[in-house]
Design an enzyme around this catalytic site. Structure first.
Site, short mmCIF file in Angstrom:
data_model
loop_
_atom_site.label_atom_id
_atom_site.label_comp_id
_atom_site.label_asym_id
_atom_site.label_seq_id
_atom_site.Cartn_x
_atom_site.Cartn_y
_atom_site.Cartn_z
CD GLU A 179 25.05 85.89 43.72
OE1 GLU A 179 25.35 84.78 43.24
OE2 GLU A 179 24.86 86.08 44.93
CD GLU B 211 20.89 86.62 45.97
OE1 GLU B 211 21.63 85.74 46.47
OE2 GLU B 211 20.50 86.61 44.80
#
Length: 431
Positions: free
Chosen positions: A157, A261
């Site tokens: 991320e 995710e």
């Protein structure tokens, strides 16, 4: 670790620092050694096999490999621990994808990169970037001949606020890794928390680009599904459109789609959780239809999102019960609590900023979430670090070690609705 997974407040290094102070070095070492032994072991891999899972994304913190005071000096213990997780998977026929989840300097603005602030300094300091390249060169050298390592997910991320560093850095990192290992796949997250890919340029060879696909109705403050969440009506068609928007780069470039995710959090309310399982099932069906592979977040926690969770009556949970109550009351847990208990504080701040700075929309999610990040997840979270430490005061080293046993697979609860949904999907994918 992330704070909703094991219950501490703030960032991981703050938890470790306060526990070392309270437990002493011996108690600290015994607790975390046992915790890392049991959190993911062969029994956990067996369970994943029973669900039809064939790969695991293993998240780890750079601090296992390197101390900030001694940069570029890598520690064998970190590699040994990573070997332990990889071997547990490979012995059961499961591939591993290695996910550097927390980078020196912090690659994004939030707690889950072990960041105690709201600044992602990784993108503005070459020193931090050099250390990450050095670590990945060592990781690639370690695993270049391991066929059970499917590949490397070098940055979880990323959030390069300007957007002009991430593309060149990925190319630098790819060159460094390929000088050591030309075989393993690279799994590269998009910018803005793995949702934005237009700044990455043309695709690199032997590379998969990974989107993270959290859906509004699955957040802790999400509404009914289908129904309204954060002022927007969301049904299956909206879920699919969001997925298609986030994976447009992959479809345009012809590269594989991997959702690194996704997954809702669960509330304990049977009706709401049934809707969240329906959301999960819709996402899995959409991924099958578009030939997207996935990694669910997360496998094990203390009861919010995991396939497996520590039960409320476990000794560890009783030890930190007052901390969990306070985190919920003050909205400190970003992933697992709301602002309902601190609206009297946040409301005036939000009104003031909106009135005085109407054009202020800070990266990555705008004005309101920036305020919440600073007040709930930095100011109050840091103030609560001491509460977490005090809950362990007076424990002898052996007693600290025994608390970690609460995370052992055979003592944990299994989410049967979630297991059924995953097993149904993996069977559908292989049939």
């Amino acid at each position: 670790m992330e704070n909703f997974i094991t219950g501490y407040a703030g960032a991981e290094f703050q938890q470790r620092k306060v526990l070392r102070s309270v437990l002493g070095q011996e108690g600290y070492d015994l607790f975390f050694d046992r915790f890392l032994d049991v959190f993911f072991a062969e029994e956990d891999a067996d369970y994943l096999v029973s669900l039809g899972i064939n790969s695991v994304r293993i998240p780890f913190n750079y601090r296992h490999f390197e101390d900030d005071g001694r940069p570029f000096e890598l520690k064998e213990e970190g590699f040994r621990r990573l070997d332990q997780a990889i071997d547990a998977c490979s012995s059961r026929g499961i591939y591993s994808i290695l996910d550097l989840h927390a980078l020196p300097g912090h690659q994004n603005q939030h707690w889950h990169s072990d960041n105690p602030t709201h600044w992602a300094s990784f993108w503005t300091h070459k020193h931090f970037q050099d250390r990450v390249v050095h670590l990945w060169e060592a990781l690639a050298d370690r695993y270049k001949d391991n066929p059970w390592v499917a590949g490397y997910n070098p940055i979880n991320e990323p959030a390069d606020a300007v957007g002009d560093v991430i593309g060149p850095f990925y190319r630098r990192l790819e060159s460094a890794i390929r000088a050591v290992d030309r075989k393993h796949i690279l799994f590269l997250d998009g910018n803005r928390y793995s949702t934005q890919f237009d700044q990455l340029g043309d695709p690199l060879p032997n590379t998969v680009y990974t989107a993270h696909d959290y859906a509004l109705p699955g957040f802790v403050d999400g509404g009914p599904y289908p129904g309204e969440s954060r002022g927007k009506y969301v049904d299956r068609s909206v879920i699919e459109k969001t997925f298609l928007d986030r994976t447009q780069y992959m479809r345009q470039t012809g590269t594989p789609i991997w959702v690194g995710e996704f997954g809702p959090v669960y509330t304990g309310d049977p009706e709401r959780d049934e809707q969240r399982i329906r959301l999960l099932e819709d996402q899995l069906e959409i991924y099958r239809e578009h030939e997207a592979s996935w990694a669910l977040w997360t496998y094990k926690d203390i009861g919010l999102q995991g396939v497996v969770s520590v039960p409320a009556e476990a000794p560890y949970m009783k030890q930190i019960a007052s901390v969990l109550e306070k985190k919920k009351r003050l909205g400190v847990d970003s992933w697992g609590s709301t602002d309902a208990g601190v609206r009297d504080i946040l409301g005036p701040i939000e009104a003031l900023v909106e009135r005085e700075f109407p054009d202020f929309q800070p990266y990555p999610w705008g004005q309101k979430r920036w305020i919440h990040g600073l007040v709930r997840h930095v100011l109050l979270a840091e103030a609560m670090v001491g509460d977490f430490g005090r809950s362990f005061e007076g424990l002898e080293p052996a007693a600290a070690s025994s608390l970690a046993e609460s995370f052992r697979f055979d003592t944990c609860d299994k989410s049967l609705p979630l297991a059924r949904a995953l097993r149904a999907d993996t069977r559908a994918m292989t049939s």
